[in-house]
Design a protein around this motif. Structure first.
Motif, short mmCIF file in Angstrom:
data_model
loop_
_atom_site.label_atom_id
_atom_site.label_comp_id
_atom_site.label_asym_id
_atom_site.label_seq_id
_atom_site.Cartn_x
_atom_site.Cartn_y
_atom_site.Cartn_z
N VAL A 1 0.85 -1.19 0.00
CA VAL A 1 0.00 0.00 0.00
C VAL A 1 0.89 1.24 0.00
N ARG A 2 0.54 2.17 -0.88
CA ARG A 2 1.19 3.48 -0.86
C ARG A 2 0.12 4.48 -0.46
N PHE A 3 0.42 5.22 0.60
CA PHE A 3 -0.47 6.29 1.00
C PHE A 3 0.38 7.53 1.17
N GLY A 4 0.21 8.49 0.26
CA GLY A 4 1.11 9.63 0.23
C GLY A 4 2.49 9.15 -0.11
N ASN A 5 3.47 9.53 0.70
CA ASN A 5 4.85 9.08 0.49
C ASN A 5 5.19 7.83 1.27
N ALA A 6 4.28 7.38 2.11
CA ALA A 6 4.55 6.22 2.95
C ALA A 6 4.15 4.93 2.24
N MET A 7 4.95 3.88 2.49
CA MET A 7 4.66 2.54 1.95
C MET A 7 4.42 1.60 3.12
#
Length: 174
Positions: free
Chosen positions: A156-162
């Protein structure tokens, strides 16, 4: 289990949700999406409007359980069987969410146990995926017989976070 949690569990009713529950289902999904956007979401919810409502009606036409406490929907959990005839022996749990003020009372365990009771009559195993950072959810699933069989890196990628996801399975004895 403490006396307090036993009393709290007795006060919670679990029942299958229907399309008549669309509005309260929409409300709890909105809460889940707002508080845990990296965990919840679907393409239909991203699109919003009619696409989202159509998806919710479809979900509520299948097996989605709701936990009710003090007259309010405090938890949800869904289950479906794979559509492909080669994988119909597999069920899937999805969209498990318990409101923050209802956690720690066994609501998630009860929802999972109810789904597993239903699932055991129609599939050989049940699958789910969960963010590796969702430690409380992972503990709930393990208590209910699930085991990790793999990890999907950067699922999952949410914004810049994985975020990585654990893939979990619960097999029924055959």
């Amino acid at each position: 289990m403490t006396l307090h949690s036993a009393i709290a569990q007795a006060e919670v009713e679990i029942r299958r949700l229907t399309v008549d529950d669309l509005e309260i289902f929409r409300e709890i999904r909105a809460e889940a999406l707002q508080k845990h956007p990296q965990t919840f979401g679907s393409p239909e919810e991203d699109e919003g409007g009619d696409a989202m409502l159509t998806a919710y009606r479809r979900w509520l036409g299948s097996m989605v359980l709701g936990a009710f406490g003090c007259g309010s929907l405090i938890g949800i959990a869904g289950f479906y069987v794979s559509a492909d005839k080669r994988t119909r022996h597999r069920g899937h749990i999805y969209t498990v969410y318990v409101t923050e003020n209802s956690r720690g009372r066994g609501v998630g365990d009860r929802l999972i146990r109810e789904l597993l009771t239903h699932a055991e009559a129609c599939v050989e195993q049940v699958h789910l995926d969960v963010l590796t950072t969702a430690t409380a959810a992972i503990r709930t699933y393990r208590r209910n017989g699930f085991e990790v069989y793999g990890t999907d890196p950067r699922a999952v990628r949410f914004g810049n976070a994985m975020y990585d996801k654990h893939l979990m399975v619960r097999r029924f004895s055959q």
